[in-house]
Each structure stands twice: as structure tokens, then as C-alpha cells.
Design a protein around this motif. Sequence first.
Motif, PDB file in Angstrom:
ATOM      1  N   THR A 159     -21.413 -75.659  58.136  1.00  0.00           N
ATOM      2  CA  THR A 159     -20.665 -76.794  57.589  1.00  0.00           C
ATOM      3  C   THR A 159     -20.039 -77.588  58.732  1.00  0.00           C
ATOM      4  O   THR A 159     -18.832 -77.500  58.972  1.00  0.00           O
ATOM      5  CB  THR A 159     -19.580 -76.320  56.601  1.00  0.00           C
ATOM      6  N   PRO A 160     -20.860 -78.367  59.447  1.00  0.00           N
ATOM      7  CA  PRO A 160     -20.332 -79.118  60.593  1.00  0.00           C
ATOM      8  C   PRO A 160     -19.346 -80.196  60.201  1.00  0.00           C
ATOM      9  O   PRO A 160     -18.679 -80.763  61.071  1.00  0.00           O
ATOM     10  CB  PRO A 160     -21.598 -79.723  61.217  1.00  0.00           C
ATOM     11  N   GLN A 161     -19.221 -80.481  58.902  1.00  0.00           N
ATOM     12  CA  GLN A 161     -18.305 -81.521  58.434  1.00  0.00           C
ATOM     13  C   GLN A 161     -16.861 -81.045  58.334  1.00  0.00           C
ATOM     14  O   GLN A 161     -15.982 -81.843  57.999  1.00  0.00           O
ATOM     15  CB  GLN A 161     -18.776 -82.071  57.090  1.00  0.00           C
ATOM     16  N   ILE A 162     -16.586 -79.773  58.615  1.00  0.00           N
ATOM     17  CA  ILE A 162     -15.198 -79.312  58.497  1.00  0.00           C
ATOM     18  C   ILE A 162     -14.319 -79.988  59.546  1.00  0.00           C
ATOM     19  O   ILE A 162     -14.782 -80.377  60.617  1.00  0.00           O
ATOM     20  CB  ILE A 162     -15.080 -77.784  58.626  1.00  0.00           C
ATOM     21  N   THR A 163     -13.049 -80.109  59.202  1.00  0.00           N
ATOM     22  CA  THR A 163     -12.043 -80.670  60.100  1.00  0.00           C
ATOM     23  C   THR A 163     -10.812 -79.760  60.071  1.00  0.00           C
ATOM     24  O   THR A 163     -10.638 -78.964  59.128  1.00  0.00           O
ATOM     25  CB  THR A 163     -11.623 -82.077  59.654  1.00  0.00           C
ATOM     26  N   ASP A 176     -23.456 -76.660  52.398  1.00  0.00           N
ATOM     27  CA  ASP A 176     -24.049 -75.946  53.533  1.00  0.00           C
ATOM     28  C   ASP A 176     -25.327 -76.661  53.962  1.00  0.00           C
ATOM     29  O   ASP A 176     -26.038 -77.220  53.124  1.00  0.00           O
ATOM     30  CB  ASP A 176     -24.445 -74.526  53.130  1.00  0.00           C
ATOM     31  N   VAL A 177     -25.631 -76.582  55.245  1.00  0.00           N
ATOM     32  CA  VAL A 177     -26.903 -77.116  55.725  1.00  0.00           C
ATOM     33  C   VAL A 177     -27.931 -75.987  55.702  1.00  0.00           C
ATOM     34  O   VAL A 177     -27.923 -75.104  56.559  1.00  0.00           O
ATOM     35  CB  VAL A 177     -26.782 -77.690  57.147  1.00  0.00           C
ATOM     36  N   ASP A 178     -28.779 -76.003  54.688  1.00  0.00           N
ATOM     37  CA  ASP A 178     -29.867 -75.029  54.591  1.00  0.00           C
ATOM     38  C   ASP A 178     -31.231 -75.710  54.571  1.00  0.00           C
ATOM     39  O   ASP A 178     -32.183 -75.200  55.156  1.00  0.00           O
ATOM     40  CB  ASP A 178     -29.716 -74.187  53.318  1.00  0.00           C
ATOM     41  N   ARG A 204     -32.906 -81.697  52.957  1.00  0.00           N
ATOM     42  CA  ARG A 204     -32.102 -82.558  52.081  1.00  0.00           C
ATOM     43  C   ARG A 204     -30.610 -82.364  52.368  1.00  0.00           C
ATOM     44  O   ARG A 204     -29.853 -83.337  52.446  1.00  0.00           O
ATOM     45  CB  ARG A 204     -32.399 -82.251  50.615  1.00  0.00           C
ATOM     46  N   ASP A 205     -30.195 -81.102  52.529  1.00  0.00           N
ATOM     47  CA  ASP A 205     -28.800 -80.827  52.885  1.00  0.00           C
ATOM     48  C   ASP A 205     -28.442 -81.492  54.211  1.00  0.00           C
ATOM     49  O   ASP A 205     -27.362 -82.078  54.361  1.00  0.00           O
ATOM     50  CB  ASP A 205     -28.571 -79.319  53.045  1.00  0.00           C
ATOM     51  N   ALA A 206     -29.332 -81.378  55.172  1.00  0.00           N
ATOM     52  CA  ALA A 206     -29.067 -81.927  56.500  1.00  0.00           C
ATOM     53  C   ALA A 206     -28.865 -83.432  56.440  1.00  0.00           C
ATOM     54  O   ALA A 206     -27.951 -83.977  57.075  1.00  0.00           O
ATOM     55  CB  ALA A 206     -30.215 -81.579  57.446  1.00  0.00           C
ATOM     56  N   ARG A 207     -29.691 -84.094  55.672  1.00  0.00           N
ATOM     57  CA  ARG A 207     -29.568 -85.546  55.546  1.00  0.00           C
ATOM     58  C   ARG A 207     -28.244 -85.917  54.886  1.00  0.00           C
ATOM     59  O   ARG A 207     -27.555 -86.845  55.327  1.00  0.00           O
ATOM     60  CB  ARG A 207     -30.739 -86.093  54.728  1.00  0.00           C
ATOM     61  N   TYR A 208     -27.858 -85.166  53.853  1.00  0.00           N
ATOM     62  CA  TYR A 208     -26.615 -85.452  53.134  1.00  0.00           C
ATOM     63  C   TYR A 208     -25.403 -85.240  54.048  1.00  0.00           C
ATOM     64  O   TYR A 208     -24.513 -86.092  54.131  1.00  0.00           O
ATOM     65  CB  TYR A 208     -26.517 -84.542  51.906  1.00  0.00           C
ATOM     66  N   ARG A 256     -21.545 -84.184  66.071  1.00  0.00           N
ATOM     67  CA  ARG A 256     -22.739 -83.959  66.893  1.00  0.00           C
ATOM     68  C   ARG A 256     -23.950 -83.760  65.989  1.00  0.00           C
ATOM     69  O   ARG A 256     -25.059 -84.188  66.320  1.00  0.00           O
ATOM     70  CB  ARG A 256     -22.566 -82.700  67.756  1.00  0.00           C
ATOM     71  N   PHE A 257     -23.704 -83.082  64.878  1.00  0.00           N
ATOM     72  CA  PHE A 257     -24.804 -82.806  63.955  1.00  0.00           C
ATOM     73  C   PHE A 257     -25.441 -84.106  63.467  1.00  0.00           C
ATOM     74  O   PHE A 257     -26.673 -84.224  63.440  1.00  0.00           O
ATOM     75  CB  PHE A 257     -24.298 -81.992  62.761  1.00  0.00           C
ATOM     76  N   ALA A 258     -24.619 -85.081  63.089  1.00  0.00           N
ATOM     77  CA  ALA A 258     -25.153 -86.354  62.605  1.00  0.00           C
ATOM     78  C   ALA A 258     -25.937 -87.064  63.696  1.00  0.00           C
ATOM     79  O   ALA A 258     -27.015 -87.630  63.433  1.00  0.00           O
ATOM     80  CB  ALA A 258     -24.014 -87.237  62.103  1.00  0.00           C
ATOM     81  N   ALA A 259     -25.420 -87.053  64.921  1.00  0.00           N
ATOM     82  CA  ALA A 259     -26.127 -87.702  66.021  1.00  0.00           C
ATOM     83  C   ALA A 259     -27.459 -87.011  66.306  1.00  0.00           C
ATOM     84  O   ALA A 259     -28.486 -87.676  66.530  1.00  0.00           O
ATOM     85  CB  ALA A 259     -25.250 -87.694  67.271  1.00  0.00           C
ATOM     86  N   ARG A 260     -27.467 -85.682  66.282  1.00  0.00           N
ATOM     87  CA  ARG A 260     -28.697 -84.934  66.519  1.00  0.00           C
ATOM     88  C   ARG A 260     -29.702 -85.193  65.403  1.00  0.00           C
ATOM     89  O   ARG A 260     -30.898 -85.382  65.649  1.00  0.00           O
ATOM     90  CB  ARG A 260     -28.374 -83.441  66.613  1.00  0.00           C
ATOM     91  N   HIS A 261     -29.211 -85.219  64.161  1.00  0.00           N
ATOM     92  CA  HIS A 261     -30.086 -85.471  63.021  1.00  0.00           C
ATOM     93  C   HIS A 261     -30.705 -86.864  63.114  1.00  0.00           C
ATOM     94  O   HIS A 261     -31.895 -87.055  62.857  1.00  0.00           O
ATOM     95  CB  HIS A 261     -29.303 -85.316  61.720  1.00  0.00           C
TER      96      HIS A 261
END
Length: 210
Positions: free
Chosen positions: A100-104, A175-177, A180-184, A193-198
Motif C-alpha cells: 500500500t504505497p499510498q499510506i501517509t 493492495d497492489v496485487d 488493475r490495482d497498480a493502475r488504480y 515513487r510507485f506512481a512515477a515507476r508505474h
Amino acid sequence: MTALLVIAKQPLPGRVKTRLTPPFTPEEAASLAEAALADTLTAAARVPAARHVLVLDGAPGPWLPPGFQVVPQVAGGLDVRLAAAFAACDGPALLLGMDTPQITPEILAPALCWDAHDAWFGAAADGGFWALGLAVPDPALLLGVPMSRPDTGAVQHARLRAAGLRTGSLPVLCDVDTARDARYVAAEASWTRFAARHARLTASTAGTAS
């Protein structure tokens, strides 16, 4: 103060995020896993805690920020590994996954307070859970919970209720599994970083991820 634990696998091709392949290659899936882990650890490092612990399957890499104690995962199923992570704590503990890279820090902040709660639970959109906090870590609360199933979160939450724990709820996160999850998640957490890498990987594959 609360111990903050992150349980993770070393992001190696073929060992992590295998459900992202296809459309991503094993190397690309591992790259996304590394970015997600780095984002998770960065957010966790900004949370005031008694200690920051990475419970790791594998070896640490350049993605590990300073300030983390690294301990190896024990052998066994995920329930056994989670239980062992809590068993090593002698006070309140909050455990996070790496997906869950979106956590803050703001999302995690409520789970540092135990005045009105004995446990904290962060449900995942797929039926699992991304966070579990226990004021008094008890491995028995996790042992035997079926993992990686659509009812994993429900079973774990029921364990907390059956133990009579006053359980607070953290936000439901994706969760990124899958691709489709990754895109969302990349769209929802554009600062990561996850969004930039994606974005880089999907641009290079001409938008084949779905």
C-alpha cells in the motif's frame, strides 16, 4: 510508544508481485514492488514510534531508509510469520504490509493512540488487511487465520472481536496485487515513487497494462 513494523519480501524478479505478470515482466513487477516498499518505508519512517522494524524475507537494499532495525522473517505460513513479528514486541505494535504505497503518516496516526482501543485494523479492498495494531501483542490472535483469501480480513477481524478487543478502524485501502490495482493506486497516489515507476513502465509498454 508504539513499535512500527513493516513485513516485506526483498523485491526480486520472480519472487514478488507475480500476479502483475503479465502484462509486466518479472523484472518490471519487481521494480514496482521495490517502489511500493520504498514508499511504505518512507511513510513509516516519518511516524513517531518507539522503534521502526523491517521484518524481511531476503536482504536489505538501497531502498531501505535509515533508522530501521532489520529482522528476518521466520519460516512458515504468513499467519506464522505475522504472529512471530508480534511475538517479538513487548509493547504496543502496528504492523503494515508492503503493498500500500499510498499510506501517509496522517493515515497511520490514529493507530498510535491506545486510550480507547486495544487493536487497530486496516481492511484491504480485496478482503484482506493491510494493517494490524495490537496494544498487547498476542500471537494467538493470528495463528490459524487463513491468508490470501477473500475472507482473510473478515476472519482476522472476527478474531479481534471474539477476544473482546476494542478495535478501531483505519481506512480501507487497495493492495497492489494485479495490474488493475497498480493502475488504480498509481492514479490515487500520484506523489509516490510507485506512481512515477508505474507511469514509466506503462509508457514503455504502450499502455498494455490493464
